[in-house]
Design an enzyme around this catalytic site. Sequence first.
Site, short mmCIF file in Angstrom:
data_model
loop_
_atom_site.label_atom_id
_atom_site.label_comp_id
_atom_site.label_asym_id
_atom_site.label_seq_id
_atom_site.Cartn_x
_atom_site.Cartn_y
_atom_site.Cartn_z
N GLN A 130 25.43 11.87 13.53
CA GLN A 130 26.19 11.99 12.29
C GLN A 130 27.50 12.71 12.54
O GLN A 130 27.51 13.90 12.86
CB GLN A 130 25.32 12.76 11.29
N GLY A 131 28.61 12.00 12.42
CA GLY A 131 29.92 12.59 12.66
C GLY A 131 30.59 13.03 11.37
O GLY A 131 31.45 12.33 10.83
N GLU A 248 17.94 15.17 2.46
CA GLU A 248 18.07 16.13 3.56
C GLU A 248 17.59 17.50 3.11
O GLU A 248 16.92 18.22 3.84
CB GLU A 248 19.53 16.18 4.01
#
Lengths: 389, 370
Positions: A130-131, A248
Amino acid sequence: MNYGVPQEQDWDTLSDAAFRAVVRAEVEAHHPAELRYPPRRLRWAENKSWYLRMAAKGWIAPGWPREYGGMGLSASKLLIFLEEMERWGIARFQDHGILMVGPILMRFGTEAQRRRYLPPILACEEIWCQGYSEPNAGSDLANLRTEAKLDGDAFIINGQKTWTTLAHDSTHMIVLARTDKEAKKQSGISFLMLDLKTPGVTVRPIRDLAGHDEFCEVFFDNVRTPATNLVGKLNQGWTVAKSQLGFERIHIGSPKLPEYGLQVLLSVARARGVEHDALFRDRLAQLQLDVAHLGDIYAHFAAIVGRGEALGPEVSLLKIWATETFQRIADLIIETAGEFGGLTGKVQMADGRIEVLAPFYKARPTSIYGGSNEIQRNILARQVLNLPG
Amino acid sequence: MSDDTLRMLRDSAADFATLDGARVRRLRGTDPGFERDRWREMGDMGWLGVLIPEAHGGLGLDLGAAVTIAEQLGRALYPEPYSASAVLATLALLHGDNAALKQTLLPRLASGEIVAGLAWQGERGGLDPDQCSVKLRESNGAQQLEGSSRFVSPAAADGYIVAARAAQGLELHWIARSAPGLACEPEARADGSASALLRFEAVGVSADTRVASPAAASAALRLALDHATLSTSAELFGLMDCTLEMTLDYLRTRVQFGKPIGSFQALQHRAVDMYMQKEMTRATLGAAVSSVLDPACTGEQRAVAASSAKARASQAALAICKEALQMHGAIGYTDEYDLGLYFNRALVLSASLGNASAHRSRYASLAALP
């Protein structure tokens, strides 16, 4: 089209108890004992045998619908599945493909994108990272500066990401990049997919203070990614990314880590002979209650997910309580450990070997990642308590 | 019990029980410290009989109903002794083994005609009902109570159910307030109500006054205490929810340095911590009540659930009230402002039936270590 391995059966026809028994039997029979309760994040080389087995069995994406190659579990069965994994101390792998990329492509992607990217995610042939964060865009993520310019049939990416978990184990990255510099912060950002083998990408692991290299910095120097790798509409990347954040938070809010911390705390207390000390007992009881009550509030949010409803901003409190409880436990571990609290690795204490500092190192970043606890408190203050800006 | 019944109870309790600060202030330091008329109205509403079977004039509902009412009364800071009489004393009587006493007393408790207290703690307090310091003695063939009991609420009850140690074990006896040999010394509590130190000198008892024989007394007492502990926790929850709401209103409207003080992040984050304490109490109390309502719940599991909830509720209520006071500044420290009423009630309810530390300790000794 078949995205993945066909399921052995329709899991929803099983009772919850029968389904739990099936999952439990599978993990107890096949999960490698040496990988249970790892003290740190495992690298792909270490846990891929287990996850490739899960992929071959069709169990890698329990939450995905069957039409996309998942197990098609209802929300309540998905929670049972995750509980059984946690119960056996099975660590996550670099599963952003399963947890984020898949659901995002199902919701925002094109048919061509789903056909191209979902099958290798299901086969664990392509691993995603995940950038999002950048040196100047942490809590203030919308301040990100990595830039993508459309040039014919490709975007040209320039800039830098950082704190990218396990980028060095990943083949692909989701990148939040600025595609409109004139627009207001959140509205000029797009959601792109990138093959990390593309020329111009440099991945550099960062050693953390626990001595591990779980996260990386990633540099982009005129990196071309096809225009067809844009997910959702141009400049709508913020909406796409935000859609997965509630999940999340409930994941980070699981009581698993604090429970593991309590086990270590008790081992250390016994080894030091203070487990019956009155002062220690009171502090232990406080933490036991904090963890038990975390279980109560986790069950409350899990039931919302179980009913298929959306999680509101209230779920931020779960993240805060879980991570700060874990930190209080970790703090008491090193305090109880005395001189042993300065020894790293597996430490011989009384007649056992205990990794005394592992919970402490694991606990510290939990209040930083996944949206720092300060940001979670801002969200609660504004969106739940309606305090003025 | 259906969700509809619960909702109706909650709504009626919420409508009826709104904070009347003037009434709460007026009753402080008076005898009995609450209003008999209001108590009978509560009986008319059915609240005092929620745990009493219909055959004895009650509604025959369960703990879920009792905590629903208790929460609303906590919001409104009712000085009427709901948890002490309608939960604690009532359940001790109900789970005793004297049919004749149940026949006479339960309908009067349900209607609000009488108020009862339970005397079970020794002069030093503490959570162990077997440590009661009243003894049952035989003297010339007559049975008498000797000793003392403290923290008995309400001080001015019409009668007390008294836990006493007899040769065969614990017994419970119903002693009218006017019984010869009983002295009642009220002790003022922080919120203006009173608990009593009861002294028993040759107070005569018999099979007729015996609410519970040794076969039933200990179990009845423990069940009543756990239920009342949860009902008190629910009062604390109602109280802390109101205190937080009041504080948030203040943060939104109080202007300093040209801005509402609630816009300052330092205060916002502390307000969030108050909110978290409150929500943890809600989740934990809900889980504890569910576990007690489960027919398979053992006495030990019930005690764990009650201690878990009371430890959290007592701690959270005090934490929230202290922060509320700080955020209000000097106005919060005045008697004129309602915050003080919540604050002082929180002190009383947190300490009553075991404070956070006592329940943590009981939880630790009962709950299996991981």
